[in-house]
Design a protein around this motif. Structure first.
Motif, PDB file in Angstrom:
ATOM      1  N   SER A   1      19.379 -32.990 -39.796  1.00  0.00           N
ATOM      2  CA  SER A   1      19.380 -34.147 -38.888  1.00  0.00           C
ATOM      3  C   SER A   1      20.800 -34.529 -38.508  1.00  0.00           C
TER       4      SER A   1
ATOM      5  N   TYR B   1      22.642 -34.779 -42.042  1.00  0.00           N
ATOM      6  CA  TYR B   1      21.876 -34.653 -43.285  1.00  0.00           C
ATOM      7  C   TYR B   1      21.466 -33.198 -43.459  1.00  0.00           C
TER       8      TYR B   1
ATOM      9  N   GLU C   1      11.310 -47.365 -34.118  1.00  0.00           N
ATOM     10  CA  GLU C   1      11.655 -48.162 -35.286  1.00  0.00           C
ATOM     11  C   GLU C   1      13.165 -48.144 -35.553  1.00  0.00           C
ATOM     12  N   ASP C   2      13.679 -49.255 -36.066  1.00  0.00           N
ATOM     13  CA  ASP C   2      15.103 -49.372 -36.366  1.00  0.00           C
ATOM     14  C   ASP C   2      15.558 -48.326 -37.377  1.00  0.00           C
ATOM     15  N   ASN C   3      14.720 -48.046 -38.376  1.00  0.00           N
ATOM     16  CA  ASN C   3      15.119 -47.150 -39.453  1.00  0.00           C
ATOM     17  C   ASN C   3      15.390 -45.736 -38.957  1.00  0.00           C
ATOM     18  N   LEU C   4      14.822 -45.394 -37.809  1.00  0.00           N
ATOM     19  CA  LEU C   4      15.026 -44.068 -37.242  1.00  0.00           C
ATOM     20  C   LEU C   4      16.500 -43.812 -36.940  1.00  0.00           C
TER      21      LEU C   4
ATOM     22  N   HIS D   1      19.191 -45.339 -38.606  1.00  0.00           N
ATOM     23  CA  HIS D   1      20.058 -45.838 -39.674  1.00  0.00           C
ATOM     24  C   HIS D   1      20.259 -44.738 -40.716  1.00  0.00           C
TER      25      HIS D   1
ATOM     26  N   ARG E   1      20.524 -44.850 -43.792  1.00  0.00           N
ATOM     27  CA  ARG E   1      19.835 -45.047 -45.069  1.00  0.00           C
ATOM     28  C   ARG E   1      18.592 -44.175 -45.192  1.00  0.00           C
ATOM     29  N   GLN E   2      18.043 -43.714 -44.052  1.00  0.00           N
ATOM     30  CA  GLN E   2      16.871 -42.851 -44.128  1.00  0.00           C
ATOM     31  C   GLN E   2      17.159 -41.548 -44.865  1.00  0.00           C
ATOM     32  N   PHE E   3      18.439 -41.138 -44.917  1.00  0.00           N
ATOM     33  CA  PHE E   3      18.804 -39.878 -45.554  1.00  0.00           C
ATOM     34  C   PHE E   3      19.023 -40.014 -47.057  1.00  0.00           C
ATOM     35  N   TYR E   4      19.038 -41.241 -47.560  1.00  0.00           N
ATOM     36  CA  TYR E   4      19.361 -41.438 -48.975  1.00  0.00           C
ATOM     37  C   TYR E   4      18.129 -41.767 -49.817  1.00  0.00           C
ATOM     38  N   ARG E   5      16.953 -41.616 -49.237  1.00  0.00           N
ATOM     39  CA  ARG E   5      15.733 -41.948 -49.983  1.00  0.00           C
ATOM     40  C   ARG E   5      15.368 -40.830 -50.944  1.00  0.00           C
TER      41      ARG E   5
END
Length: 256
Positions: A97, A108, A245-248, A250, A252-256
């Motif tokens: 990504s 990512y 969606e906002d999370n798309l 950000h 932080r989506q890569f650190y889950r």
């Protein structure tokens, strides 16, 4: 007004080559032309499926690598220009990504779970594991007017030819030469320079189509003459103004 840079360009013969007179419309300035380029490609959001074909040696065009991607972009007054690419095929790269925001660009790598925040210099390189002639910077979001200061070099009955000089050191090209079609304000060719007179690569648009009533490039091609290589990006099923969606957008989506 929200703006998004998407358009690129096909080769158009200059008036010098065919002996036509060079004219510049009195009502148009470089600023007004590039504003139209950005605004004609503007939308609150965009979703598309992409095929990327990498030909490392044009003397052997049948030897090529093909990648499938999904692209999402959004523009808002608060967040500015946002874009993210997700590689879907081949399987070895699925999940790779590239996220671009006004405050940075992240990559990512799903094989290692590593997230890399790219520096200015690193953005000039091609995507790890993919290669090709599009750099991270080329794949990032942003409008032309926000990156370059433009002047009109000359014009023909069909195109304006603009020169763009970078507005900041974060831009990795020394200048660009853009041929903008007069009828639809879609660039048909862009030359990217390194140094004073060296064209590192050039981008063309072989085809323009209407998607949801909007004219947009159906494909773009980037050629690197010194490497004798070419990369083709084809756009499929472009959808505009969808809620995303906002999370798309950000990291932080890569650190889950």
């Amino acid at each position: 007004m929200n703006k998004r840079r998407l358009g690129f360009g096909i080769m158009i013969l200059s008036a010098l080559a065919v002996g036509l007179p060079l004219t510049v419309g009195a009502a148009e300035t470089a600023e007004s032309i590039i504003r139209q380029v950005d605004e004609r490609q503007s939308s609150s959001s965009e979703v598309s499926e992409i095929t990327m074909t990498v030909i490392d040696d044009l003397s052997n065009p049948d030897d090529r690598k093909v990648f499938r991607l999904e692209s999402f972009s959004r523009n808002s007054e608060g967040d500015g220009e946002l874009s993210v690419y997700f590689f879907r095929e081949p399987r070895r790269l699925a999940g790779l990504s590239i996220l671009t925001r006004d405050d940075g660009q992240w990559v990512y790598f799903p094989s290692t779970g590593r997230v890399r925040l790219l520096s200015g210099a690193a953005r000039s390189g091609s995507v790890n594991g993919v290669g090709g002639d599009f750099s991270y910077e080329d794949l990032g979001s942003g409008n032309w007017a926000g990156k370059y200061a433009f002047t009109i070099q000359y014009s023909t009955p069909d195109v304006w030819v603009l020169e763009g000089r970078p507005l900041s050191e974060d831009v990795n090209y020394s200048k660009i030469i853009m041929q903008v079609h007069r009828e639809d304000y879609i660039p048909r060719r862009i030359d990217f320079y390194k140094g004073k007179s060296t064209v590192e690569k050039y981008m063309t648009v072989p085809e323009v189509r209407s998607y949801s009533g909007r004219l947009s490039p159906a494909s773009v091609e980037m050629v690197n003459p010194s490497k004798n290589s070419k990369t083709i990006i084809e756009f499929h099923d472009i959808q505009y103004d969808k809620a995303l969606e906002d999370n798309l957008f950000h990291p932080r989506q890569f650190y889950r």
